[in-house]
Design a protein around this motif. Structure first.
Motif, PDB file in Angstrom:
ATOM      1  N   MET A 173       0.834  -1.199   0.000  1.00 47.23           N
ATOM      2  CA  MET A 173       0.000   0.000   0.000  1.00 47.23           C
ATOM      3  C   MET A 173       0.870   1.252   0.000  1.00 47.23           C
ATOM      4  O   MET A 173       1.822   1.370   0.768  1.00 47.23           O
ATOM      5  N   LYS A 174       0.513   2.186  -0.870  1.00 45.20           N
ATOM      6  CA  LYS A 174       1.260   3.434  -1.001  1.00 45.20           C
ATOM      7  C   LYS A 174       0.311   4.596  -0.804  1.00 45.20           C
ATOM      8  O   LYS A 174      -0.543   4.867  -1.640  1.00 45.20           O
ATOM      9  N   GLY A 175       0.430   5.277   0.328  1.00 47.70           N
ATOM     10  CA  GLY A 175      -0.458   6.388   0.610  1.00 47.70           C
ATOM     11  C   GLY A 175      -0.024   7.108   1.869  1.00 47.70           C
ATOM     12  O   GLY A 175       0.950   6.731   2.533  1.00 47.70           O
ATOM     13  N   SER A 176      -0.762   8.150   2.215  1.00 50.26           N
ATOM     14  CA  SER A 176      -0.470   8.899   3.436  1.00 50.26           C
ATOM     15  C   SER A 176      -0.880   8.062   4.646  1.00 50.26           C
ATOM     16  O   SER A 176      -1.664   7.105   4.510  1.00 50.26           O
ATOM     17  N   PRO A 177      -0.388   8.406   5.844  1.00 50.77           N
ATOM     18  CA  PRO A 177      -0.803   7.661   7.042  1.00 50.77           C
ATOM     19  C   PRO A 177      -2.316   7.621   7.215  1.00 50.77           C
ATOM     20  O   PRO A 177      -2.870   6.597   7.616  1.00 50.77           O
ATOM     21  N   PHE A 178      -2.998   8.726   6.909  1.00 52.99           N
ATOM     22  CA  PHE A 178      -4.458   8.754   7.031  1.00 52.99           C
ATOM     23  C   PHE A 178      -5.098   7.809   6.030  1.00 52.99           C
ATOM     24  O   PHE A 178      -6.020   7.057   6.377  1.00 52.99           O
ATOM     25  N   VAL A 217     -17.269   4.556   8.739  1.00 53.10           N
ATOM     26  CA  VAL A 217     -15.827   4.333   8.595  1.00 53.10           C
ATOM     27  C   VAL A 217     -15.054   5.432   9.326  1.00 53.10           C
ATOM     28  O   VAL A 217     -14.060   5.162  10.010  1.00 53.10           O
ATOM     29  N   ALA A 218     -15.526   6.676   9.209  1.00 56.84           N
ATOM     30  CA  ALA A 218     -14.873   7.775   9.917  1.00 56.84           C
ATOM     31  C   ALA A 218     -14.933   7.556  11.425  1.00 56.84           C
ATOM     32  O   ALA A 218     -13.940   7.792  12.142  1.00 56.84           O
ATOM     33  N   ASP A 219     -16.072   7.087  11.921  1.00 56.34           N
ATOM     34  CA  ASP A 219     -16.195   6.782  13.347  1.00 56.34           C
ATOM     35  C   ASP A 219     -15.224   5.678  13.752  1.00 56.34           C
ATOM     36  O   ASP A 219     -14.618   5.723  14.824  1.00 56.34           O
ATOM     37  N   ALA A 235     -14.253  13.678   9.941  1.00 55.00           N
ATOM     38  CA  ALA A 235     -13.440  13.648   8.722  1.00 55.00           C
ATOM     39  C   ALA A 235     -14.100  12.819   7.619  1.00 55.00           C
ATOM     40  O   ALA A 235     -13.429  12.092   6.892  1.00 55.00           O
ATOM     41  N   VAL A 236     -15.419  12.937   7.480  1.00 53.40           N
ATOM     42  CA  VAL A 236     -16.136  12.115   6.504  1.00 53.40           C
ATOM     43  C   VAL A 236     -15.666  12.393   5.083  1.00 53.40           C
ATOM     44  O   VAL A 236     -15.454  11.474   4.291  1.00 53.40           O
ATOM     45  N   ARG A 237     -15.494  13.671   4.750  1.00 55.31           N
ATOM     46  CA  ARG A 237     -15.042  13.999   3.398  1.00 55.31           C
ATOM     47  C   ARG A 237     -13.644  13.465   3.130  1.00 55.31           C
ATOM     48  O   ARG A 237     -13.348  12.967   2.038  1.00 55.31           O
ATOM     49  N   ALA A 238     -12.782  13.568   4.120  1.00 54.57           N
ATOM     50  CA  ALA A 238     -11.416  13.053   3.959  1.00 54.57           C
ATOM     51  C   ALA A 238     -11.428  11.534   3.814  1.00 54.57           C
ATOM     52  O   ALA A 238     -10.648  10.970   3.048  1.00 54.57           O
TER      53      ALA A 238
END
Length: 285
Positions: A199-204, A226-228, A235-238
């Motif tokens: 996996m390649k991505g930011s920590p979030f 999922v945000a919960d 951070a639902v949009r994120a």
């Protein structure tokens, strides 16, 4: 069944699903669906049941908004079943998927010195591009037609700009057999063992993708749930953005997340494909 025939059958079932979604309020019968597709009722019933596991009528019922909302109301907000644990691994159909994130140094190198094999594989959900490194699958995306294939290949090149890319359908075929082995009527069990995903991505993003792995097969969640689950309720949009940037479709099951309204939209590889995956999993729990 050869890949060409498998793909043709998928296209027919996909067309049936699309028609059912479009006409779900009218609840079309088998005769109307058969006429629309130009197939006999007998052939359509058999093909659809073999592919999806239930009749068109049963699948149509599942796909309605009311059914989606009912399922969401019955499910608790990501309880212990969504506990990620320390390993970051999750259970996905009959296969253990182990995730490994690239290190900051590897991220910065953009794949320099890395050899990636990729190829076209047949799946119950249409043709797909599968790419893998010695550490695991790094991309899995679905496509329709040459344009879709070219788009996925450009994405792979952009994700790993300094890596050496080699097309070899034979090299990726055994991995595809593990990924999709249980997603057919002919094989009800995955091949034993673990499948690794790089996996390649930011920590979030990694946190969100790991949360997706913990959603049980045949169940769905909302973006809010999922945000919960990851401890970021605001951070639902994120979360939605991170899910949309998932480069390993199906294995990292972003198809299991839908809008709170029950809509099956926002899927990189098409809403019909998403509905097919959710329906197949729900019928084969």
């Amino acid at each position: 069944m050869n890949p060409a025939e498998t793909h043709r059958h998928y296209q027919q079932v996909a067309a049936a699903i699309a028609f059912c979604v479009e006409q779900r309020v009218a609840q079309p019968g088998l005769a109307e669906l058969s006429e629309h597709l130009g197939l006999s009722e007998f052939h359509l019933q058999r093909l659809f049941s073999e592919w999806v596991g239930v009749s068109p009528k049963q699948f149509l019922k599942f796909l309605t908004k009311q059914e989606a909302k009912r399922r969401l109301q019955q499910q608790s907000v990501l309880d212990a079943a969504l506990d990620l644990g320390l390993s970051g691994s999750g259970r996905l159909h009959d296969l253990m998927v182990t995730c490994e994130a690239v290190t900051p140094g590897q991220f910065k190198q953009q794949g320099a010195g890395l050899e990636i094999h990729y190829g076209v594989v047949a799946s119950p959900f249409g043709e797909a591009l599968l790419a893998q490194t010695p550490k695991g699958v790094c991309k899995l995306g679905f496509f329709d037609g040459a344009d879709g294939w070219e788009r996925l290949l450009l994405e792979l090149q952009a994700e790993w700009p300094k890596a050496t890319l080699r097309r070899d359908d034979g090299v990726v075929a055994p991995t595809a057999a593990k990924v999709f082995g249980s997603a057919t009527r002919a094989s009800n069990k995955m091949e034993p063992g673990r499948l690794h995903v790089l996996m390649k991505g930011s920590p979030f993003q990694l946190k969100v993708w790991e949360a997706l792995l913990a959603i049980p097969q045949g169940e769905i969640r909302t973006y809010q749930q999922v945000a919960d689950a990851i401890g970021s309720p605001d951070a639902v949009r994120a979360v939605a953005s991170a899910i949309g940037r998932n480069h390993v479709g199906y294995l990292i099951p972003c198809h299991r997340v839908i809008r709170s309204t029950g809509e099956f939209s926002q899927y990189a590889w098409g809403a019909t494909r998403k509905q097919a995956m959710i329906g197949w999993e729900a019928c084969h729990r």
